[in-house]
Design a protein around this motif. Sequence first.
Motif: not given
Lengths: 237, 99
Positions: A48-49, A75, A84, A86, A91, A102, A106, B9-11, B13-15, B17-19, B21-23, B25-26, B38
């Motif tokens: 999951t991580n 985390q 960053l 992502a 882009q 997406r 992700a 919680a780990m899973a 939060v980690t997801y 953080i990726r998702m 901005p990926f969906t 922030i441009r 950063l």
Amino acid sequence: MTKTKHFLKGLYNAVPIGLGYLFVSFSFGIMAVKSGLTTAQATVISATNLTSAGQAAGVEIIADGGTIIQIILTQLLINLRYALMAIALSQKLAPEFTMPHRVFAAFGITDEIFAMASMEKSLNPFYMYGMIVTSAAGWVTGTFLGASAGSILPASISDALGIMLYGMFAAIVIPEARKQKSVLVAALTAAAFSVFFKFVIKTVPVGFVIIICASAAAAVAAVLFPVKDEEEQEAAA
Amino acid sequence: MKTALYIAAMAIVTYLIRMIPFTSIRGKIRSRFIRSFLYYIPYTVLAAMTIPAIFFSTGDARTAAVGAAAAFIMSYFGLPLTAVAFGASAAAFVASLIF
């Protein structure tokens, strides 16, 4: 190229990543079980991580009897780099990379997948899925094997494997620190803070130590050596 | 149960953080300080996690020191992550046979 071809290319290109993950996550599996987790818990964490440093820190905090706030903050901070990555990847997405893609892809933004994906001029979602499948297969299998078979290994071997993840972390930081004085200063500052907390202020929980040391050192480096746009590009490459 | 909650919680939060901005922030982050912060974060996190923990990672400070030295030297010469990870383990193992 068809969806299938993109997917197969991703599966194939990520074989070195998957193999590397297999062994590193083996070490994570051993570490997790040593910290008191079950094989199932360790395997679920990896599935999951899909990240090394964050998982290791999470397990350290669980073993230390830390709070859920510490877990969340740690985390957030450790995995902030994925935000960053992502942003950088967003882009260069191909037109086929629609919003649902997406949302799914992700999940698979790791250091290594990011490195491969950012070499693409136009990133196809199925190429990324292919890479994620190979990488995750290695990561989850390795964790399961390490967690379940790690205890079968003689203590001398499993003890020696305990250093693997840290070796990998060194291999990420040191080459960059050699190239850039700013990274060297940032890393040494963080290490110095961390040693200070370990031996002088022993009461702060490990989860917060990582957050405090990393944030303080990054802030110092950001003031002393503000990045230029080119450096950011390099970091993304 | 508590551990399951922590793992969830780990899973999550980690997801996120990726998702997120990926969906969403441009645009480019404008604050130079935040961009710099950063930029250094991955290195400071890894350094803080590695030192001093690496010296306690094998249960014996002497074998850990040998393994750490091997890791640092191989990293300095830019060997691949997997090679460094293995080399550090191998060095610590050999040291455990000697000490």
